[in-house]
Design a protein around this motif. Structure first.
Motif, PDB file in Angstrom:
ATOM      1  N   ALA A 146       0.824  -1.208   0.000  1.00  0.00           N
ATOM      2  CA  ALA A 146       0.000   0.000   0.000  1.00  0.00           C
ATOM      3  C   ALA A 146       0.856   1.254   0.000  1.00  0.00           C
ATOM      4  O   ALA A 146       0.528   2.241  -0.670  1.00  0.00           O
ATOM      5  N   VAL A 147       1.961   1.234   0.738  1.00  0.00           N
ATOM      6  CA  VAL A 147       2.872   2.384   0.748  1.00  0.00           C
ATOM      7  C   VAL A 147       3.470   2.596  -0.642  1.00  0.00           C
ATOM      8  O   VAL A 147       3.570   3.725  -1.125  1.00  0.00           O
ATOM      9  N   GLU A 148       3.856   1.509  -1.291  1.00  0.00           N
ATOM     10  CA  GLU A 148       4.415   1.610  -2.636  1.00  0.00           C
ATOM     11  C   GLU A 148       3.381   2.157  -3.623  1.00  0.00           C
ATOM     12  O   GLU A 148       3.711   2.972  -4.489  1.00  0.00           O
ATOM     13  N   ARG A 149       2.131   1.713  -3.481  1.00  0.00           N
ATOM     14  CA  ARG A 149       1.069   2.213  -4.358  1.00  0.00           C
ATOM     15  C   ARG A 149       0.845   3.708  -4.169  1.00  0.00           C
ATOM     16  O   ARG A 149       0.555   4.437  -5.129  1.00  0.00           O
ATOM     17  N   ALA A 150       0.952   4.164  -2.921  1.00  0.00           N
ATOM     18  CA  ALA A 150       0.681   5.569  -2.616  1.00  0.00           C
ATOM     19  C   ALA A 150       1.874   6.480  -2.896  1.00  0.00           C
ATOM     20  O   ALA A 150       1.710   7.705  -2.977  1.00  0.00           O
ATOM     21  N   HIS A 151       3.063   5.889  -3.068  1.00  0.00           N
ATOM     22  CA  HIS A 151       4.270   6.694  -3.276  1.00  0.00           C
ATOM     23  C   HIS A 151       4.136   7.556  -4.527  1.00  0.00           C
ATOM     24  O   HIS A 151       3.833   7.060  -5.614  1.00  0.00           O
ATOM     25  N   GLY A 152       4.349   8.846  -4.365  1.00  0.00           N
ATOM     26  CA  GLY A 152       4.306   9.766  -5.491  1.00  0.00           C
ATOM     27  C   GLY A 152       2.921  10.198  -5.921  1.00  0.00           C
ATOM     28  O   GLY A 152       2.780  11.022  -6.828  1.00  0.00           O
ATOM     29  N   VAL A 153       1.885   9.669  -5.265  1.00  0.00           N
ATOM     30  CA  VAL A 153       0.521  10.055  -5.611  1.00  0.00           C
ATOM     31  C   VAL A 153       0.213  11.399  -4.951  1.00  0.00           C
ATOM     32  O   VAL A 153       0.498  11.597  -3.767  1.00  0.00           O
ATOM     33  N   ALA A 154      -0.355  12.325  -5.701  1.00  0.00           N
ATOM     34  CA  ALA A 154      -0.703  13.640  -5.170  1.00  0.00           C
ATOM     35  C   ALA A 154      -1.700  13.491  -4.028  1.00  0.00           C
ATOM     36  O   ALA A 154      -2.536  12.579  -4.019  1.00  0.00           O
ATOM     37  N   ALA A 155      -1.619  14.403  -3.062  1.00  0.00           N
ATOM     38  CA  ALA A 155      -2.463  14.313  -1.873  1.00  0.00           C
ATOM     39  C   ALA A 155      -3.941  14.206  -2.232  1.00  0.00           C
ATOM     40  O   ALA A 155      -4.696  13.468  -1.599  1.00  0.00           O
ATOM     41  N   GLY A 156      -4.354  14.912  -3.269  1.00  0.00           N
ATOM     42  CA  GLY A 156      -5.762  14.917  -3.650  1.00  0.00           C
ATOM     43  C   GLY A 156      -6.261  13.598  -4.216  1.00  0.00           C
ATOM     44  O   GLY A 156      -7.474  13.384  -4.311  1.00  0.00           O
ATOM     45  N   ARG A 157      -5.344  12.705  -4.609  1.00  0.00           N
ATOM     46  CA  ARG A 157      -5.758  11.423  -5.210  1.00  0.00           C
ATOM     47  C   ARG A 157      -5.515  10.227  -4.302  1.00  0.00           C
ATOM     48  O   ARG A 157      -5.781   9.086  -4.682  1.00  0.00           O
ATOM     49  N   LEU A 158      -5.032  10.465  -3.083  1.00  0.00           N
ATOM     50  CA  LEU A 158      -4.684   9.354  -2.207  1.00  0.00           C
ATOM     51  C   LEU A 158      -5.906   8.555  -1.761  1.00  0.00           C
ATOM     52  O   LEU A 158      -5.847   7.333  -1.636  1.00  0.00           O
ATOM     53  N   LYS A 159      -7.020   9.222  -1.501  1.00  0.00           N
ATOM     54  CA  LYS A 159      -8.218   8.502  -1.054  1.00  0.00           C
ATOM     55  C   LYS A 159      -8.682   7.518  -2.124  1.00  0.00           C
ATOM     56  O   LYS A 159      -9.009   6.370  -1.837  1.00  0.00           O
ATOM     57  N   ALA A 160      -8.725   7.973  -3.364  1.00  0.00           N
ATOM     58  CA  ALA A 160      -9.161   7.109  -4.460  1.00  0.00           C
ATOM     59  C   ALA A 160      -8.182   5.959  -4.661  1.00  0.00           C
ATOM     60  O   ALA A 160      -8.583   4.828  -4.943  1.00  0.00           O
ATOM     61  N   GLU A 161      -6.897   6.234  -4.497  1.00  0.00           N
ATOM     62  CA  GLU A 161      -5.878   5.193  -4.650  1.00  0.00           C
ATOM     63  C   GLU A 161      -6.039   4.127  -3.571  1.00  0.00           C
ATOM     64  O   GLU A 161      -5.939   2.931  -3.842  1.00  0.00           O
TER      65      GLU A 161
END
Length: 286
Positions: free
Chosen positions: A216-231
């Protein structure tokens, strides 16, 4: 609720966007948000931001010699703003809880949806002054969190494993969503007593904790704050997916509801095909 992977991604995001910038002003916009009064929020103004640290689900932003610490609770979020309107918002307007404005423009809002206002902000000289941080258990991503340490945490625990995984004083950072995912990965009932695990089951659960969180950390790495919930939502296999097919076996994902939360699981994968009764402190149906 943001959990360890999302909060870790926010930490990385703030290190990239906030570190080195000077704070112009900090505006508390919800009466309930600020939990400390000395030092005051105004002590942060004119100070340069440093790195951001994560403690479980807490974020600690170093600003000058102080730390702005926040816990986003169930419905809180951090929203980065490149350009703020000229007119500052009034207190008590919508979900805004706190605004931090940087010199030269930009900054972030802390927001909280819903009527239960639990988002918390602290200004402290040391993050360990925050009671919730002081009582945290070990971080599951820390090097010292090995199989032996995990086994010691479970030894003698009479509670159900779902509750143990969510207890921040036992393990820091795991909440309702990722505990569902971990238990599905490990093929374990959420109501199995922690003390009943044999060595092989402890091995399996430890592997599930590490793999679920690190993926999950790897998936979220580099994702903009606004898209983290959807990710986060897109990566869930059972949590929040009641009524959908289990991606492992195809059985229908089921749910157990409590007073203020619910859990999701697969009966085929986790409970030997037996559905759990949908009531508080449920046991396997006879």
């Amino acid at each position: 609720m943001p959990e360890l992977p999302e909060v870790e991604a926010l930490r990385e995001f703030l290190d990239e966007h906030l570190a080195g910038r000077v704070v112009e002003r900090v505006l508390p916009l919800a009466v309930s948000v600020l939990k400390t009064y000395d030092p005051p929020l105004t002590a942060l103004e004119g100070q340069r931001a440093g790195t951001t640290a994560r403690y479980g689900k807490f974020l600690a932003l170093r600003i000058g010699e102080l730390h702005l610490v926040t816990h986003l609770a169930r419905a809180g979020w951090l929203r980065w703003i490149d350009t703020f309107p000229d007119r500052p918002p009034g207190p008590g307007k919508g979900p805004l809880a706190l605004r931090l404005v940087l010199e030269g423009g930009g900054g972030f809002d802390l927001t909280e949806a819903g009527t239960q206002k639990r988002l918390a902000v602290y200004v402290v000289r040391d993050p360990q002054e925050v009671p919730g941080i002081a009582r945290l258990g070990p971080d599951p991503l820390a090097e010292a969190f090995d199989r032996e340490a995990f086994g010691e945490l479970l030894a003698g625990e009479r509670r159900q494993i779902k509750g143990v995984l969510r207890d921040q004083s036992v393990i820091a950072g795991i909440g309702n969503a990722y505990s569902d995912e971990i238990l599905h990965h490990a093929k374990v009932s959420p109501f199995k007593p922690a003390a009943s695990f044999d060595e092989a089951q402890v091995d399996q659960l430890y592997e599930a904790v590490e793999e679920t969180l690190r993926t999950a950390v790897e998936r979220a790495h580099g994702v903009a704050a606004g898209r983290l919930k959807a990710e986060k939502k897109s990566g869930m296999r059972v949590h929040g997916r009641a009524g959908e097919p289990c991606p492992v076996c195809g059985d229908t994902v089921r749910s157990v509801s409590f007073a203020d939360s619910s859990l999701q699981y697969c009966a085929t994968c986790q409970t030997g095909g037996k559905p759990l009764a949908d009531r508080r402190l449920s046991k396997l149906l006879k």
